[in-house]
Scaffold this motif. Structure first.
Motif, PDB file in Angstrom:
ATOM      1  N   VAL A   1       0.844  -1.207   0.000  1.00 26.89           N
ATOM      2  CA  VAL A   1       0.000   0.000   0.000  1.00 26.89           C
ATOM      3  C   VAL A   1       0.873   1.247   0.000  1.00 26.89           C
ATOM      4  O   VAL A   1       0.620   2.198  -0.750  1.00 26.89           O
ATOM      5  N   LEU A   2       1.900   1.261   0.825  1.00 21.16           N
ATOM      6  CA  LEU A   2       2.795   2.422   0.860  1.00 21.16           C
ATOM      7  C   LEU A   2       3.524   2.601  -0.465  1.00 21.16           C
ATOM      8  O   LEU A   2       3.685   3.736  -0.953  1.00 21.16           O
ATOM      9  N   ALA A   3       3.960   1.490  -1.062  1.00 20.62           N
ATOM     10  CA  ALA A   3       4.654   1.580  -2.345  1.00 20.62           C
ATOM     11  C   ALA A   3       3.726   2.109  -3.428  1.00 20.62           C
ATOM     12  O   ALA A   3       4.131   2.942  -4.255  1.00 20.62           O
ATOM     13  N   TYR A   4       2.470   1.662  -3.422  1.00 19.75           N
ATOM     14  CA  TYR A   4       1.511   2.122  -4.430  1.00 19.75           C
ATOM     15  C   TYR A   4       1.161   3.599  -4.228  1.00 19.75           C
ATOM     16  O   TYR A   4       1.209   4.396  -5.183  1.00 19.75           O
ATOM     17  N   GLY A   5       0.829   3.974  -2.993  1.00 18.20           N
ATOM     18  CA  GLY A   5       0.432   5.353  -2.724  1.00 18.20           C
ATOM     19  C   GLY A   5       1.562   6.337  -2.936  1.00 18.20           C
ATOM     20  O   GLY A   5       1.403   7.352  -3.628  1.00 18.20           O
ATOM     21  N   LEU A   6       2.726   6.049  -2.349  1.00 15.65           N
ATOM     22  CA  LEU A   6       3.855   6.958  -2.507  1.00 15.65           C
ATOM     23  C   LEU A   6       4.373   6.948  -3.942  1.00 15.65           C
ATOM     24  O   LEU A   6       4.842   7.973  -4.448  1.00 15.65           O
ATOM     25  N   GLY A   7       4.275   5.775  -4.596  1.00 15.20           N
ATOM     26  CA  GLY A   7       4.657   5.714  -6.011  1.00 15.20           C
ATOM     27  C   GLY A   7       3.775   6.592  -6.871  1.00 15.20           C
ATOM     28  O   GLY A   7       4.252   7.253  -7.808  1.00 15.20           O
ATOM     29  N   MET A   8       2.470   6.614  -6.582  1.00 14.15           N
ATOM     30  CA  MET A   8       1.558   7.486  -7.314  1.00 14.15           C
ATOM     31  C   MET A   8       1.967   8.946  -7.139  1.00 14.15           C
ATOM     32  O   MET A   8       1.955   9.729  -8.096  1.00 14.15           O
ATOM     33  N   VAL A   9       2.341   9.312  -5.916  1.00 19.16           N
ATOM     34  CA  VAL A   9       2.744  10.703  -5.657  1.00 19.16           C
ATOM     35  C   VAL A   9       4.025  11.047  -6.412  1.00 19.16           C
ATOM     36  O   VAL A   9       4.109  12.080  -7.085  1.00 19.16           O
ATOM     37  N   VAL A  10       5.024  10.166  -6.336  1.00 18.28           N
ATOM     38  CA  VAL A  10       6.318  10.450  -6.963  1.00 18.28           C
ATOM     39  C   VAL A  10       6.180  10.511  -8.483  1.00 18.28           C
ATOM     40  O   VAL A  10       6.681  11.445  -9.135  1.00 18.28           O
ATOM     41  N   PHE A  11       5.479   9.518  -9.079  1.00 18.30           N
ATOM     42  CA  PHE A  11       5.308   9.511 -10.531  1.00 18.30           C
ATOM     43  C   PHE A  11       4.494  10.720 -10.985  1.00 18.30           C
ATOM     44  O   PHE A  11       4.746  11.285 -12.044  1.00 18.30           O
ATOM     45  N   THR A  12       3.511  11.114 -10.189  1.00 14.99           N
ATOM     46  CA  THR A  12       2.724  12.297 -10.534  1.00 14.99           C
ATOM     47  C   THR A  12       3.589  13.547 -10.500  1.00 14.99           C
ATOM     48  O   THR A  12       3.469  14.422 -11.370  1.00 14.99           O
TER      49      THR A  12
END
Length: 321
Positions: free
Chosen positions: A215-226
């Protein structure tokens, strides 16, 4: 039958109007940019049909047009465009009061109504809404209705709506295309296998059997890629294909609708914090003539960071119930 193509043609007409106005003002780069974009909107379906039939030339022409748009964007300069005097605008705002918000509120209300009830509407057995996403058709129709509502509320001539729309479009310039272009970029990344590469990298770095870590990888990944690509629409297909679908949905049994909606909302936290989202963060600073180009981002940080934390908690709590 109303389809999304009708609104593409309507958008093409508006872009042609913007190009014509710029041509009259001798702003040749702007005129060429909006005119070329109008041609792409108007010829979208013929190009797609020709490509499906095996004719490569139309799609190649579209590619050349996109490259030309990128070159023209380097020649576009933000200049002051005449508008109504400040005293006149202030008097109009005081006269209309909160009625100014009515047309804007029509957009989400009409869109939701069409999404919920539009597929059931029919005249003489024929559906009212044809091919295309019912959500996009509803949003487009809502914008048209909101324009007419604004004309009625303000009691201005319809040509004023065209003029102000053109002024706002030219004020934003090429940045008005960023959401469309970045969303397309996300699709290209997903089709080229970036999602699978992300999944392999994440699996090697984090314990894939740990739900919280995913969950952390998905959520933080969404933020970083955005933040890197400037738009959550571009990050969503990459992160969902790489982490959301294989790890959270298939392996841990997350609810797709809840995960997807919260994932997009988490990505928007990155939009609030990046200058790459120029149309959201840099253009408003220019429109407001702020000394600090990052002032909008600084003002949004106290909202973005707590909202990110809340989204991560909600994602872990609701997606697996």
């Amino acid at each position: 039958m109303l389809s999304i193509e009708h609104f593409y043609w309507l958008m093409a007409l508006f872009l042609l109007y913007a190009g014509w106005r710029n041509l009259r003002d001798r702003r040749f780069a702007h005129a060429a940019f909006w005119g070329l974009l109008a041609a792409l909107f108007a010829a979208g379906k013929p190009i797609l049909d020709a490509s499906k039939a095996g004719h490569a030339l139309p799609s190649q022409l579209a590619g050349v047009a996109v490259i030309a748009l990128a070159l023209l964007a380097t020649r576009m300069r933000r200049e002051h465009i005449d508008e109504a005097p400040e005293a006149q605008r202030l008097a109009s705002a005081q006269r209309l009061g909160h009625r100014l918000f009515w047309p804007a509120l029509l957009i989400p209300l009409v869109t939701v109504a069409i999404v919920l009830f539009g597929p059931k509407l029919a005249i003489g057995g024929a559906p009212v809404f044809g091919e295309g996403s019912i959500t996009l058709i509803g949003l487009a129709l809502a914008c048209v209705l909101a324009t007419f509502a604004a004309v009625l509320v303000t009691r201005e001539r319809p040509v004023v709506a065209l003029g102000e729309g053109r002024r706002l479009l030219d004020t934003m310039g090429w940045a008005a295309l960023l959401p469309l272009v970045l969303a397309t970029l996300g699709g290209v990344f997903a089709a080229s296998g970036v999602g699978e590469a992300v999944a392999s990298l994440v699996s090697a770095v984090i314990p894939a059997d740990n739900r919280l870590a995913c969950v952390l990888a998905y959520g933080l990944g969404m933020v970083v890629f955005t933040m890197i690509m400037g738009n959550a629409f571009a990050a969503f297909p990459v992160m969902t294909a790489g982490i959301g679908l294989p790890l959270l949905i298939q392996q841990h049994g997350a609810a797709p609708a809840i995960l997807g909606s919260l994932g997009m909302l988490t990505g928007y936290c990155g939009t609030l914090m990046t200058p790459m989202a120029a149309n959201f963060n840099l253009v408003p600073a220019a429109l407001l003539e702020l000394d600090d180009p990052n002032a909008v981002i600084r003002a949004q940080l106290p909202t973005a960071i707590p909202l990110l934390l809340v989204n991560l908690v909600l994602m872990y709590w609701l997606a697996f119930r």
